[in-house]
Every structure is written in C-alpha cells, then in structure tokens.
Design a protein around this motif. Sequence first.
Motif, short mmCIF file in Angstrom:
data_model
loop_
_atom_site.label_atom_id
_atom_site.label_comp_id
_atom_site.label_asym_id
_atom_site.label_seq_id
_atom_site.Cartn_x
_atom_site.Cartn_y
_atom_site.Cartn_z
N LEU A 45 11.05 -4.98 9.57
CA LEU A 45 11.10 -5.30 10.96
C LEU A 45 12.05 -6.49 11.24
O LEU A 45 12.75 -6.98 10.46
CB LEU A 45 9.65 -5.81 11.38
CG LEU A 45 9.03 -6.65 10.61
CD1 LEU A 45 9.41 -8.16 10.97
CD2 LEU A 45 7.33 -6.55 11.03
N LYS A 46 12.08 -6.58 12.66
CA LYS A 46 13.12 -7.72 12.73
C LYS A 46 12.54 -9.30 13.27
O LYS A 46 11.32 -9.09 14.12
CB LYS A 46 13.97 -7.40 14.11
CG LYS A 46 15.05 -6.32 13.81
CD LYS A 46 16.23 -6.69 12.79
CE LYS A 46 17.04 -5.78 12.44
NZ LYS A 46 18.03 -5.95 11.40
N SER A 47 13.00 -10.27 12.79
CA SER A 47 12.18 -11.49 12.82
C SER A 47 13.33 -12.51 13.49
O SER A 47 14.47 -12.12 13.77
CB SER A 47 11.33 -12.14 11.89
OG SER A 47 10.52 -13.01 12.13
N VAL A 48 12.75 -13.94 13.79
CA VAL A 48 13.51 -14.83 14.32
C VAL A 48 14.79 -15.05 13.42
O VAL A 48 14.96 -14.88 12.29
CB VAL A 48 12.66 -16.14 14.65
CG1 VAL A 48 11.74 -16.05 15.36
CG2 VAL A 48 12.29 -16.66 12.94
N PRO A 49 16.12 -15.37 14.19
CA PRO A 49 17.36 -15.61 13.55
C PRO A 49 17.10 -17.11 12.78
O PRO A 49 16.25 -17.81 12.86
CB PRO A 49 18.35 -15.70 14.59
CG PRO A 49 17.41 -15.23 15.80
CD PRO A 49 16.25 -15.50 15.64
N GLU A 50 18.25 -16.89 11.93
CA GLU A 50 18.26 -18.34 11.27
C GLU A 50 19.03 -19.41 12.00
O GLU A 50 19.54 -19.16 13.25
CB GLU A 50 19.32 -18.15 10.00
CG GLU A 50 18.52 -17.36 8.77
CD GLU A 50 17.65 -18.05 7.94
OE1 GLU A 50 17.87 -19.53 7.74
OE2 GLU A 50 16.74 -17.66 7.90
N PRO A 51 18.83 -20.58 11.91
CA PRO A 51 19.52 -21.73 12.81
C PRO A 51 20.92 -21.44 12.78
O PRO A 51 21.74 -21.00 11.78
CB PRO A 51 19.30 -23.15 11.97
CG PRO A 51 18.13 -22.79 11.02
CD PRO A 51 18.08 -21.23 10.53
N ALA A 55 21.74 -13.41 15.40
CA ALA A 55 21.29 -12.21 14.55
C ALA A 55 19.87 -12.28 13.99
O ALA A 55 19.56 -13.14 13.13
CB ALA A 55 22.07 -11.94 13.36
N LYS A 56 18.84 -11.32 14.51
CA LYS A 56 17.51 -11.45 13.81
C LYS A 56 17.50 -10.95 12.46
O LYS A 56 18.30 -10.12 11.93
CB LYS A 56 16.76 -10.39 14.67
CG LYS A 56 16.58 -10.90 16.53
CD LYS A 56 15.56 -9.89 16.92
CE LYS A 56 15.23 -10.62 18.46
NZ LYS A 56 13.99 -9.61 19.05
N VAL A 57 16.58 -11.64 11.81
CA VAL A 57 16.41 -11.44 10.28
C VAL A 57 15.38 -10.17 10.08
O VAL A 57 14.53 -10.06 10.41
CB VAL A 57 15.86 -12.64 9.81
CG1 VAL A 57 15.83 -12.43 8.19
CG2 VAL A 57 16.91 -13.66 9.88
N SER A 58 15.86 -9.27 8.82
CA SER A 58 15.20 -8.20 8.55
C SER A 58 14.12 -8.86 7.42
O SER A 58 14.39 -9.52 6.69
CB SER A 58 15.88 -7.14 7.97
OG SER A 58 16.79 -6.67 8.87
N ILE A 59 12.80 -8.49 7.78
CA ILE A 59 11.70 -8.73 6.94
C ILE A 59 11.36 -7.46 6.43
O ILE A 59 10.56 -6.56 7.17
CB ILE A 59 10.47 -9.48 7.55
CG1 ILE A 59 11.04 -10.72 8.06
CG2 ILE A 59 9.54 -9.62 6.62
CD1 ILE A 59 11.84 -11.69 7.17
N CYS A 60 11.37 -6.99 5.28
CA CYS A 60 10.99 -5.74 4.67
C CYS A 60 9.59 -5.89 3.88
O CYS A 60 9.36 -6.63 3.47
CB CYS A 60 12.09 -5.28 3.72
SG CYS A 60 13.74 -5.28 4.43
N PHE A 127 9.77 -20.36 10.98
CA PHE A 127 10.62 -18.94 10.26
C PHE A 127 9.74 -18.43 9.62
O PHE A 127 9.23 -17.27 10.32
CB PHE A 127 11.81 -19.62 9.23
CG PHE A 127 12.67 -20.39 10.09
CD1 PHE A 127 13.50 -19.89 10.72
CD2 PHE A 127 12.67 -21.91 9.95
CE1 PHE A 127 14.79 -20.62 11.43
CE2 PHE A 127 13.62 -22.79 10.72
CZ PHE A 127 14.60 -22.39 11.24
N GLU A 128 9.12 -18.71 8.51
CA GLU A 128 8.06 -17.69 8.01
C GLU A 128 6.97 -17.75 8.81
O GLU A 128 6.36 -16.69 8.64
CB GLU A 128 7.70 -18.18 6.50
CG GLU A 128 8.74 -17.86 5.46
CD GLU A 128 9.74 -19.08 5.41
OE1 GLU A 128 10.59 -19.29 4.42
OE2 GLU A 128 9.70 -20.32 6.29
N GLY A 129 6.70 -18.44 9.58
CA GLY A 129 5.40 -18.32 10.21
C GLY A 129 5.64 -17.11 11.36
O GLY A 129 4.53 -16.37 11.52
#
Length: 519
Positions: A45-51, A55-60, A127-129
């Motif tokens: 799924l897509k989550s919040v970008p890095e600072p 680009a949204k970050v993939s969490i697998c 981030f991880e939250g």
Amino acid sequence: MKSRLALLAGTALAAATLSAVPTSPAQSAATSPSAARTTVINDCLKSVPEPGSSAKVSICYSIFKPAGASASHPVPMIMHSHGWGGSRTKTAASFRSFLNAGYGVISFDQRGWGQSGGYAHVENPDFEGHDVRKLVALVSRLRWVQQDGPGDPRLGSMGGSYGGGYQFLGAFEELRTKGKPIFDAMAPQITWNDLSESLAPDGVVRTLWAAALSAASLPSDALPHKIYKALIEGAATGTWPDGSIPGTEDLPTFFRKNGPQWHTEHHRRLNIPVLLGQGTTDSLFPLEQALQNWKSALTANARKKSIFVAYNGGHVLPALLPQGVNVTSDPCSKQLAGGDFDHLSIKFFDATLKHEHTGLTGWGRYHLATATDECFSVSSVTADRKVRLGRVVTTEAVGLPLPFKIASGPLKLAGTPYLTGQVTTLGVNNRAFFGLAVGTSPANAHLIQNNVLPINEPNPVSGKARRIKLPSMAVRVRKGQSLYLLASAFSDTFAGMGSRTPGVVLIEDTVVHLPVVGN
C-alpha cells in the motif's frame, strides 16, 4: 578513526547475532494441514512520503487467511512485524499455531526494511505511525475479518524488539487520532519505553548496541544517513550526540517521539489487555524498560487484564566484565500456559479477542524468570527493604570489579533495586557501573542476569546525594550464597565508556534498597 568505527560496528553486529528469544514452535517452517489451506496475499500500500519528497512510500505486507474464514464466519486478525534489520514473514507455516487457532495474520515490512520503501525513522508517529494506521484501515476492509465497528477490526498484535515498537506506536496513534486504541489486545516482546535511556542510560552509550544498530542498517541503507553517523559517533566517543557540539546530530530530539514515554508524557494511557514479554538477560532493552511500560503506558484497569512475563533471553551479548550468565529459558510461560511464549500468546488472545474461558491465570501480576529456571509471581516489584552498606568505591581505571557483600542467603528478590548515598568524584566525566551479583564468595560472584547500569558525573562533586539505578532482576540467593554489589570502572556492554578522565567514584553512607519477596 574510520578503521576503529568499522571494527566496532563489525564486532557488534557479530555479537548481536547471539540475541535470543526462547524458541517458539509457531516459528517453525514445517508444513501443517491448516497452513497448506491458508490463502496468502502479498501486496503493498502507499503511505506518507519521506521528508523533502512528494512520492508516497510503499509499505509491503503478506496476509494469511486461515481455512474456514469468510464473511459469514469472520475471524480476529493478528498483526505482526519483524525486528530491526529483518523483514516480514511470508510463509504460512511460520504462523501455523495462530492459523490453527482460528486467527488471520498480517505481517508487514516496516518502512526502510524488506520490500518497503523509505527510511527507518525508528517508530516515529509522523512516518511509521501513518504506516500502521493505513494497515489497520486495510484490515478493516477485509470482509472475512471480524469487525467491531466501521474502521475497527477485531485486532491483536505480536512481534519482538522493533516488532514490539510498532505495536505501542500503532495503539497510541489510534488513541491519539481516533480516541481509542483500535488494537484490542497486544503481545509485544523485548521492546522499549524510552530509546535514549535504552541506548544511553545516564548519557553513557551502550557501545556495542549502538554500533550494532548502525551496522545492521548498512546492507539495506535503512537509516537516515545523519542518524547512522550519529550512532557510530556515539559508539566511538562515548558521548550521546545531543547537538550541543557544532556539527553533531541531536539524537534525543530524533528519538523524542519514538516510544511510549512520549505518549505518556502527553497523558495518554492504553486501556487494553497487554501480554508484556521481556528478557531478564536483555542488555539493550533491559527488564526495567518493560516495567516502565507496564507502570506508565497502561491504565490501572488495563493492568488488571494484562500479564507481565520475563524470560531469560532477548538482546543478549556475552557479559564477561563483570561476568554474567548465559542461559535461555522461559519458565514463566510454561508455568502459566504449559508451553512457550507463543502458547501463552494464543491463550491470551483466545481470552481477550474471542472472550473464551481458557483457564489462563496470572492476570495483573509480574512473572519473572530467574537464571536458575524458577518463575517468581509477584504483585509488586518495589524495593522495600534497606541494607546499609557504608563505603563503596571503584578502581580508577583498571582492575577487576570490586564486590561489596550485602547479605547472606537464603533470600528471594524480584523487582527493581537501587542505591542511595553521597557521591564524590574528582575528575571530569567520571563514570562507574553497578550491578547485583550472587556467589558463594566474592571470587565467584556472577552478575544476576548480565546487566549493569552506570553513574555519570560530568563535573567533580563532593558528598552529593544521589539515587543510583540498579538493573531489575529476579533471583533466589540460596543458603551458602551471598548477595554482592559489584562496582566496576568499566563494562564490556559499555565498552570504552569508562571515565573520560582518571578517577575513582566514591559513595559514602551507601544504602541498598532491595525488592525482597520472601525466602
């Protein structure tokens, strides 16, 4: 300096492979009938970008749907994640005990690890939250998962170390943003309350662990580069970087939100059942970190519905100076559930997620393993017995730890001891390390379950009243044995972290405060 840093990191990483948690049959890769009939879905799924990025970050993740689960027969879900440097579990056989018991499982790669993108911000709510909350939302849309309301799946959680950190983060973030934890029960193991206090108690760096965390992140480039640099600097210099020196990083600020302590400082408490497992021989996240979680992260009502279990294991390094013990065992899970921590976890989830009568006992109490494989079940871990010890002094920089006899056996202790006294040091950044030990003589006294804690005096002091922490533990001092205080100028866990300038640490009018629970 570069070669020393590389050696430190390599040595620490090799030593860190000795970390152990009592073995769990559910971790076995052997195939079981229910595992073979499990439906497995791998996706991201897509989550919040890095600072600095849009680009949204993939969490697998991998989802395991047990045989028989359906919209007409929904089941509770257990969330799982890995430790630092690891990745998610992709095989159904690894969760066979939970699948056999009628639970779905979702295992995920945390940000910066495995197939997930981004960097590891070490369980930061920003981030991880977000990542964990998005996974909860995903589970809430699965029709075969039992739902307690819109966006509220029947949800438990498990995992150790970094895999315990996400659990507290997820529950507290749901509480902060939605007014309820969403997690209905948790089983975190060997995790932390306060990362800065874990990695650098009293500002003294746990050298090998700081280097090991950095080394473990190198293969996948998981850490933000400035944090990798800061951990290595801390391990090399013995000073926990706080930004006070121009050009250095500020680790206390980076880690400020990254644990239960931050949430409890903002008056948040979890009112849900928790099976809290911790290693008594853990030298990264020692027993007192879990005791602090139990005391401050849970409401009084939650503690009545929770169970605290300490076993011999966790993040373990050889304790040679001062000498400790080498044992891996879990007598308390066996006493409570007839098996290991996974057996106990399933009974716990059956009682708290399915509301079944399991016959499980031990609610609202501490169950602490000794190095000799006993389990002490107690209702308090408070030090309530005083023993006057008088004068305690360390060597200046070399020599074996000095033993000071406290009491003769038989004696039974379980909880958190400490020292009080008047401290004198003549140098700058004078340090010493203290722990309790047991033996038939000073010559063979071994640390109780490996740990020491430091005192750190940045400036010279004379007769200054101090309260000095000692490691939490459980031990039976038998007849013919004695309990000792070991005072040392150095510790291999805090390698190179002794006094910055030569000098002894002297404590006058020393009083040892002991958690005595009977003979």
